[in-house]
Design a protein around this motif. Structure first.
Motif, PDB file in Angstrom:
ATOM      1  N   LEU A  80       0.833  -1.201   0.000  1.00  0.00           N
ATOM      2  CA  LEU A  80       0.000   0.000   0.000  1.00  0.00           C
ATOM      3  C   LEU A  80       0.869   1.254   0.000  1.00  0.00           C
ATOM      4  N   VAL A 168      -8.617  -1.364   5.168  1.00  0.00           N
ATOM      5  CA  VAL A 168      -8.235  -2.240   4.058  1.00  0.00           C
ATOM      6  C   VAL A 168      -8.461  -3.690   4.485  1.00  0.00           C
ATOM      7  N   ALA A 186     -10.686  -1.617  -0.031  1.00  0.00           N
ATOM      8  CA  ALA A 186     -10.253  -0.456   0.746  1.00  0.00           C
ATOM      9  C   ALA A 186     -11.397   0.541   0.868  1.00  0.00           C
ATOM     10  N   ILE A 198      -2.724   0.576  -4.396  1.00  0.00           N
ATOM     11  CA  ILE A 198      -2.913  -0.803  -3.931  1.00  0.00           C
ATOM     12  C   ILE A 198      -2.052  -1.704  -4.805  1.00  0.00           C
TER      13      ILE A 198
END
Length: 885
Positions: A80, A168, A186, A198
């Motif tokens: 992330l 998430v 998310a 992502i």
């Protein structure tokens, strides 16, 4: 059978390898002993969090919400970036032992929400701030604080106050044993749209850089946009990612340029994906679209109160590779089915649970147990000697930590205490893990107990390995207890005579371990045992692992009581095996005699030569450790701690039906008790049968048990609203002091985090409530009640004027422990302590953390925050007890 139970059966009979893929990826590989190649053994410093993104690991991998195959050859995890952080979020951040004011500690917010035992369905949640992650602030503020202050946590930074963060969720569902679907969802909890990158990662563990022989695997992009994964040991897989992503490729190789300034053998290194995303270095990734590490990049802007989803699928292909369309098919249907099957699996287990909240707590506890299964690889001989294709290790390394455990060669999926704070097995933790695991996966629970006694774990001298920091440390010998309890639970589930082959297999190896204890931990051959810290870290007035001056030794009440318990556990197993093979009657007699000797030694029974040590103090009516000098001088360590309650654990009942089946054992038993009446009187009122004519074996007669329970159930001493404290709070006002060799040593009641640095200072046995010992207290009380029945009553709490049966006391302790997690009448959970966000926010309040231990006064969670391990025992405590167990 429901669908998950059928999968478990197929995994057990090996008709389908449903356990091949699972949540086996560690949360932290950096800072571990096995990755430490320093000359001084400073594991935390040798490979830090900052180095982890750049250095290829030798013995395992870590990642965020990740999975791997059961040999950890191929890994999948989450990456992330909130567009503000200085680094890509590929792994959890935390402080080292020296950085934290109470030792090492993860500084993230994440939750293991759901899991089935075959890992056919998995769900976890990671909470990611939209502002820059406060790496430096967390280090600096915790460094500024001393041990008298609480730890500074991520929630304390205020980054979640206005909900500017992402929830998430990472979910996995298996379409088949070799076909795994991943869904990342998310949610933007904030008031404004926010960017989020992502990146589902796929990579091979580096096994090719060490011996110079292993062939390098390869990830490569195919013509239809899928990822081909080819490994000489694992076979061929195909990975398909959701449309709209960009595949990036690099190598899982160390970035020597960044770490040492040396020239790299490859332009493409482990942290190249980080450099591409964070620094915009397009040359960091391989334009040929091949490598050993890859990620699919998705740049999202998520509106307020909205979500974004990314999907990925990894499937074994064999000789015929499926098309990308085929890999994308049935994604929704598979997830819907696996979620439904998980619900059905837990509905069977939780049929008699009283409330939705209790079911939620239990299910998350069991999910944490499953998520905390980790591939653990460590070959001590290779680690000490170094790898052929690498520079030789520093001189003296062959005599470094664990050098007398060269036989140890671990490469299994193991249940670990906490995949970030304790990402390694710990022998006595494992025993408690198996009790909760047996509720959902008894075969895995039995496997964990068996593997600890295999020849590549157990030392040739009989010792069981403690943990990677010091395999030679002695942990409490609870393996036999766990084996017997798992056998009972499994037998109840099966409805037959039980898995006696498992019981016999473990028993034979534990004979070696019992002998090791007798030969190594009873220095004076007096049946009074030492053992060192025995898992209770800082509970003593001095480090119980260290030798005392002037040749003195510490005769331990807990060490001796643990051995009394061990003797009874081995006796009970031997009696069970004797009902199938009469030869075990002789072995049962051996352990009965051992127990009598230990019971006698604890109170100097038959002490004609003056060699005995009275661990029971008649005046104080409590058990103490005793310092014993070579010239015969002794003095007790009059500290009111869990050490003095441990003798409660050594209790067993024998049923008349059992004795009738074993005439040789019954005859020998009666001879001993007739010819050694002083021992018979000490152990129990043998001539006065209890309920159902059963007999009691215990270190405590009725009066002594009552007096010990009187101390334990005193709310001004041991008993808190949330269980039994590890140390009496009498030491709050009356610290224990000892003048020893010119030093004044003291211990006082500390209900929260430890204020001393003994054993790293990251745990505390001087006041908090710990689940494993509380669980043993409850089980022991149940056994006492099984003998004494409803007529035997005890005041609970002490001084209140209300009397309960012993079973009633056990149920009261269970209620107090459960109160830590269950909502009270105001909807608040004790475990969350003062954090209002956790108590009231709908996106926090029903997500549980299972801490290592709990504040002795107010019950809030402390220590490792994901030690579902033995705190997972709450799952068993919440379950209605079945008589057959």
């Amino acid at each position: 059978m429901n669908a998950e139970q059928l999968r478990l059966a197929e995994a057990t009979d090996e008709s389908q390898p449903w356990r091949k893929w699972g949540a086996y990826l560690s949360d932290r590989q950096w800072g571990t002993v096995r990755e430490d190649y320093s000359a001084t053994g400073e594991a935390w410093d040798y490979l830090s969090h900052d180095m982890a993104r750049s250095r290829a690991y030798r013995w395992g991998e870590d990642g965020l919400g990740g999975i791997s195959d059961d040999r950890q050859l191929l890994c999948v995890a989450l990456g992330l970036w909130n567009t503000r952080d200085p680094i890509l979020k590929e792994r959890l951040f935390g402080l080292t032992n020296e950085e934290g004011n109470h030792g090492e500690d993860v500084k993230e917010l994440y939750y293991y929400l759901d899991a089935t035992p075959t890992h056919s369905y998995l769900k976890m949640l990671y909470k990611y701030p939209q502002a820059e992650f406060p790496y430096a602030r967390l280090v600096e503020e915790n460094h500024r604080r001393d041990r008298s202050q609480p730890e500074f946590e991520l929630i304390d930074t205020g980054l979640f106050n206005d909900d500017r963060y992402f929830d998430v969720f990472v979910e996995y569902a298996k379409a088949g044993p070799d076909d795994v679907l991943m869904e990342i969802t998310a949610y933007n909890r904030g008031p404004e749209a926010a960017p989020l990158v992502i990146m589902p990662h796929v990579w091979f563990r580096n096994i090719w850089s060490w011996d110079g022989r292993t062939k390098r695997p390869e990830l490569s992009l195919t013509a239809d946009g899928t990822l081909a994964a080819t490994h000489p040991l694992l076979g061929n897989y195909r990975v398909v990612a959701q449309d709209g992503g960009q595949w990036l490729f690099t190598e899982n190789e160390t970035n020597f340029r960044r770490l040492t300034g040396a020239t790299d053998s490859s332009r493409y290194v482990k942290d190249s994906l980080n450099d591409f995303v964070i620094r915009g270095d397009v040359g960091a990734v391989n334009p040929a679209h091949r490598g050993t590490k890859a990620a699919a990049l998705y740049r999202q802007t998520i509106p307020a109160a909205d979500k974004a989803t990314v999907r990925l699928r990894i499937s074994a292909t064999g000789d015929a590779a499926p098309t990308s369309d085929a890999l994308r098919a049935d994604f929704d249907a598979v997830f819907k089915q696996r979620r439904s099957e998980a619900d059905a699996f837990y509905a069977d287990i939780q049929e008699k649970l009283p409330s939705d909240d209790a079911r939620n707590v239990q299910r998350q506890a069991l999910a944490g147990m499953i998520w905390s299964q980790q591939y653990f690889h460590y070959n001590v001989a290779t680690w000490l000697d170094g790898d052929k294709a690498q520079p030789p290790p520093p001189k003296g390394r062959r005599h470094a930590r664990n050098s007398d455990w060269r036989h140890l060669n671990n490469a299994e999926v193991l249940s670990v205490p906490d995949k970030w704070e304790y990402p390694w097995f710990a022998a006595w933790d494992t025993a408690f893990h198996t009790i909760a695991l047996a509720m959902v996966d008894p075969e895995f629970a039995k496997n964990q107990l068996v593997v600890m006694t295999r020849e590549w774990y157990q030392h040739p001298n009989g010792a069981l390995p403690a943990y990677e920091w010091a395999f030679g440390d002695a942990n409490p010998p609870v393996h036999a207890w766990a084996a017997w309890r798992v056998f009972q639970m499994d037998r109840c589930r099966r409805g037959d005579q039980g898995d006696t082959a498992f019981l016999e297999r473990v028993f034979h190896k534990l004979l070696l371990n019992f002998t090791w204890w007798v030969n190594r931990k009873d220095a004076g051959n007096r049946n009074v045992f030492q053992g060192g810290f025995l898992g209770l870290d800082n509970i003593g007035v001095f480090d119980r692992n260290m030798a005392l001056p002037d040749g003195g030794q510490l005769d331990q009440a807990d060490g001796t009581a643990w051995m009394g318990m061990y003797s009874l556990n081995m006796l009970r197993i031997a009696l069970e095996l004797a009902t199938h093979d009469s030869v075990y009657q002789d072995i049962a007699t051996k352990f009965f005699e051992h127990f009598l000797s230990i019971a006698g030694a604890m109170t100097c029974v038959g002490d004609d030569d003056g060699r005995g040590i009275a661990l029971w103090d008649n005046q104080d009516e409590f058990f103490y450790d005793v310092v014993h000098f070579p010239d015969g001088r002794t003095f007790p360590i009059k500290l009111h701690s869990m050490v003095g309650l441990t003798p409660l654990f050594a209790v067993e009942t024998l049923e008349p039906e059992m004795l009738q089946k074993l005439p040789d054992f019954d005859k020998r038993l009666r001879w001993l008790l007739k010819n050694r009446p002083e021992l018979a009187d000490l152990v129990s009122r043998w001539q006065e049968p209890g309920r159902g004519e059963r007999r009691l074996l215990s270190l405590l007669r009725g009066h002594r048990m009552k007096r010990l329970l009187n101390r334990m159930l005193d709310e001004t001493r041991f008993l808190s609203d949330y269980g039994v404290r590890s140390m009496s709070q009498k030491h709050r006002e009356e610290p224990f002091e000892l003048n020893y060799h010119g030093q004044t040593l003291s211990v006082e009641y500390e209900p929260g985090e430890s204020e001393c640095g003994v054993f790293g200072g990251n745990s505390n046995w001087r006041g908090p409530v710990w689940f494993p010992v509380n669980y043993l207290i409850i089980e022991s009380l149940q056994k006492f009640h099984h003998y004494y029945g409803d007529d035997f009553k005890i005041e609970c709490p002490t001084g209140c004027g209300q009397y309960m049966t012993i079973l009633g006391v056990a149920e009261e302790l269970t209620r107090r422990l459960s109160r830590i997690f269950l909502k009270d009448e105001n909807g608040r959970r004790t475990v969350f302590g003062p954090y209002e966000k956790f108590q009231t926010d709908p996106h926090f309040r029903d997500h549980l953390l299972f801490h290592e231990y709990f504040h002795g006064d107010d019950g809030h969670g402390l220590g490792a925050s994901h030690q579902t391990g033995w705190t997972g025992l709450i799952a068993k405590l919440l379950a209605p007890k079945r008589v057959a167990e």
